[in-house]
Structure formats: C-alpha cells, structure tokens
Motif scaffolding. Structure first.
Motif, mmCIF file in Angstrom:
data_model
loop_
_atom_site.group_PDB
_atom_site.id
_atom_site.type_symbol
_atom_site.label_atom_id
_atom_site.label_comp_id
_atom_site.label_asym_id
_atom_site.label_seq_id
_atom_site.Cartn_x
_atom_site.Cartn_y
_atom_site.Cartn_z
ATOM 1 N N THR A 144 0.841 -1.196 0.000
ATOM 2 C CA THR A 144 0.000 0.000 0.000
ATOM 3 C C THR A 144 0.872 1.240 0.000
ATOM 4 O O THR A 144 1.816 1.356 0.785
ATOM 5 C CB THR A 144 -0.937 -0.002 1.228
ATOM 6 O OG1 THR A 144 -1.761 -1.170 1.157
ATOM 7 C CG2 THR A 144 -1.832 1.230 1.236
ATOM 8 N N ALA A 145 0.527 2.161 -0.907
ATOM 9 C CA ALA A 145 1.239 3.437 -1.013
ATOM 10 C C ALA A 145 0.283 4.559 -0.649
ATOM 11 O O ALA A 145 -0.745 4.747 -1.291
ATOM 12 C CB ALA A 145 1.762 3.623 -2.434
ATOM 13 N N ALA A 146 0.625 5.289 0.385
ATOM 14 C CA ALA A 146 -0.154 6.460 0.778
ATOM 15 C C ALA A 146 0.174 7.608 -0.183
ATOM 16 O O ALA A 146 1.195 7.586 -0.868
ATOM 17 C CB ALA A 146 0.206 6.850 2.204
ATOM 18 N N PRO A 147 -0.685 8.623 -0.239
ATOM 19 C CA PRO A 147 -0.398 9.774 -1.095
ATOM 20 C C PRO A 147 0.967 10.379 -0.762
ATOM 21 O O PRO A 147 1.330 10.519 0.403
ATOM 22 C CB PRO A 147 -1.524 10.755 -0.764
ATOM 23 C CG PRO A 147 -2.647 9.888 -0.298
ATOM 24 C CD PRO A 147 -1.980 8.757 0.443
ATOM 25 N N GLY A 148 1.734 10.681 -1.804
ATOM 26 C CA GLY A 148 3.022 11.315 -1.627
ATOM 27 C C GLY A 148 4.154 10.382 -1.254
ATOM 28 O O GLY A 148 5.265 10.851 -1.002
#
Length: 90
Positions: A59-63
C-alpha cells in the motif's frame, strides 16, 4: 499509463489486473523499481514483470514512494503497476 495485457497466478486477482491510475509513476532500473503515489488516495499496488515474476502487493499512501525489485540483468522487463484487489470482508 496505458493498460496492458498480463496474466498472473496471484490470488489477489479475481479479474484481470487493472492498471494503476495515471497519478502513479514508475522509475525502473536494473536493481529497483520505484512506484510513486502522486494521487490523493491510498492505493494497494504491485508490479507486473514480463517473465511472470510475482511480488507481494504493497500500500502506497499519497506522496509516498515504495520499492519493488527492478528488471534485473537477465532481460526481464517491468510492464507496469497494477491495482491489487482485496478479498471481500478484508
């Protein structure tokens, strides 16, 4: 990012993989593939390789930028990033 044809045996897919949105960017070299999430939402992603190598979803969070294996030195290629589908109820 253009949608591409790929197959995988990963259980995370109930349907053909869906390409990551255009705000997800890849930087690929022989050792690492960096996936940057320039979107405003979290995305759970994996990278698709020409030779069918499977890597876990992350999972990649914003930014943020997450790292996957690169293309290697044996002629493999990174085809792109795809969204991972979560199982119902998870």
């Amino acid at each position: 990012m253009a949608l591409f044809a790929a197959t995988t045996g990963t259980a995370a897919y109930a349907a053909p993989p869906q390409a990551a949105p255009d705000c997800v960017h890849l930087t690929v070299d022989w050792r690492y593939t960096y996936v940057s999430n320039d979107c405003s939402s979290d995305y759970t992603l994996t990278v698709v390789y020409l030779d069918g190598t499977e890597v876990p979803c992350r999972t990649a969070a914003p930014g943020t930028r997450i790292t996957f294996p690169g293309r290697g030195t044996q002629g493999n290629e990174v085809l792109g990033a795809v969204l991972c589908l979560t199982e119902p109820g998870t």
